[in-house]
Motif scaffolding. Sequence first.
Motif, mmCIF file in Angstrom:
data_model
loop_
_atom_site.group_PDB
_atom_site.id
_atom_site.type_symbol
_atom_site.label_atom_id
_atom_site.label_comp_id
_atom_site.label_asym_id
_atom_site.label_seq_id
_atom_site.Cartn_x
_atom_site.Cartn_y
_atom_site.Cartn_z
ATOM 1 N N GLN A 123 90.753 -24.621 85.976
ATOM 2 C CA GLN A 123 92.102 -24.256 86.058
ATOM 3 C C GLN A 123 92.791 -24.438 87.278
ATOM 4 O OE1 GLN A 123 93.355 -20.248 85.296
ATOM 5 N NE2 GLN A 123 95.364 -20.819 85.604
ATOM 6 N N ILE A 124 91.990 -24.339 88.578
ATOM 7 C CA ILE A 124 92.379 -24.513 89.882
ATOM 8 C C ILE A 124 92.239 -26.107 90.277
ATOM 9 C CG2 ILE A 124 91.996 -24.202 92.399
ATOM 10 C CD1 ILE A 124 91.057 -21.302 91.642
ATOM 11 N N TRP A 125 91.371 -26.594 89.622
ATOM 12 C CA TRP A 125 90.865 -28.042 89.856
ATOM 13 C C TRP A 125 92.254 -28.860 89.290
ATOM 14 C CZ3 TRP A 125 87.250 -31.258 92.065
ATOM 15 C CH2 TRP A 125 87.095 -32.676 91.484
ATOM 16 N N ARG A 126 92.322 -28.472 87.938
ATOM 17 C CA ARG A 126 93.439 -29.171 87.304
ATOM 18 C C ARG A 126 94.841 -28.939 87.925
ATOM 19 N NH1 ARG A 126 92.449 -31.030 82.059
ATOM 20 N NH2 ARG A 126 90.188 -30.550 81.464
ATOM 21 N N PHE A 155 87.048 -35.875 92.468
ATOM 22 C CA PHE A 155 88.005 -35.766 93.433
ATOM 23 C C PHE A 155 89.079 -36.933 93.965
ATOM 24 C CE2 PHE A 155 89.359 -34.547 97.800
ATOM 25 C CZ PHE A 155 89.976 -33.413 97.581
ATOM 26 N N PHE A 156 88.332 -37.881 94.486
ATOM 27 C CA PHE A 156 88.894 -39.335 95.210
ATOM 28 C C PHE A 156 89.399 -40.024 93.875
ATOM 29 C CE2 PHE A 156 84.998 -38.207 98.105
ATOM 30 C CZ PHE A 156 86.076 -37.783 99.064
ATOM 31 N N GLU A 157 89.057 -39.798 92.914
ATOM 32 C CA GLU A 157 89.708 -40.696 91.781
ATOM 33 C C GLU A 157 90.901 -40.142 91.294
ATOM 34 O OE1 GLU A 157 85.784 -42.577 89.440
ATOM 35 O OE2 GLU A 157 86.545 -40.617 88.764
ATOM 36 N N ILE A 202 94.050 -32.857 102.620
ATOM 37 C CA ILE A 202 95.263 -31.757 102.361
ATOM 38 C C ILE A 202 94.729 -31.090 100.970
ATOM 39 C CG2 ILE A 202 97.595 -31.223 102.158
ATOM 40 C CD1 ILE A 202 98.030 -33.440 104.200
ATOM 41 N N THR A 203 94.790 -31.836 99.970
ATOM 42 C CA THR A 203 94.120 -31.400 98.704
ATOM 43 C C THR A 203 93.124 -30.598 98.790
ATOM 44 O OG1 THR A 203 94.907 -33.515 97.678
ATOM 45 C CG2 THR A 203 93.934 -32.036 96.150
ATOM 46 N N MET A 211 83.988 -30.361 99.345
ATOM 47 C CA MET A 211 84.584 -31.312 98.394
ATOM 48 C C MET A 211 84.358 -32.947 98.824
ATOM 49 S SD MET A 211 86.026 -29.254 96.696
ATOM 50 C CE MET A 211 86.690 -30.753 95.880
ATOM 51 N N PHE A 212 83.758 -33.282 99.875
ATOM 52 C CA PHE A 212 83.676 -34.616 100.111
ATOM 53 C C PHE A 212 82.007 -35.039 99.751
ATOM 54 C CE2 PHE A 212 87.130 -33.201 102.804
ATOM 55 C CZ PHE A 212 88.087 -34.020 102.382
ATOM 56 N N GLU A 213 81.273 -33.910 99.797
ATOM 57 C CA GLU A 213 79.682 -34.155 99.523
ATOM 58 C C GLU A 213 79.294 -34.681 97.862
ATOM 59 O OE1 GLU A 213 77.416 -31.528 101.223
ATOM 60 O OE2 GLU A 213 78.571 -31.287 102.866
#
Length: 80
Positions: A11-14, A28-30, A36-37, A58-60
């Motif tokens: 839910q948080i992701w969406r 995440f990148f797509e 900031i996100t 989040m970037f790994e």
Amino acid sequence: MSSDIARKVEQIWRDVLDVPSGQEDATFFELSGNSITAVRLVSRLEEELGVWIDVGDMFEDPNLAALTEVVTARAGEAAA
């Protein structure tokens, strides 16, 4: 409990990434995620689930499944 956490993470992701229909498996990148996100996402996770995630996580491995695994594991550590 882990299924409740998984639902909340999704839910948080969406909400934060404003996931459009048909892109539920996008990374995440797509989904146009940026630093900031990522901060907004980890802040919501901490606020709503009490689980601290490093923004760098989040970037790994930037997808919902990986994030859910990390959050679920950290929630288990916090409960122990």
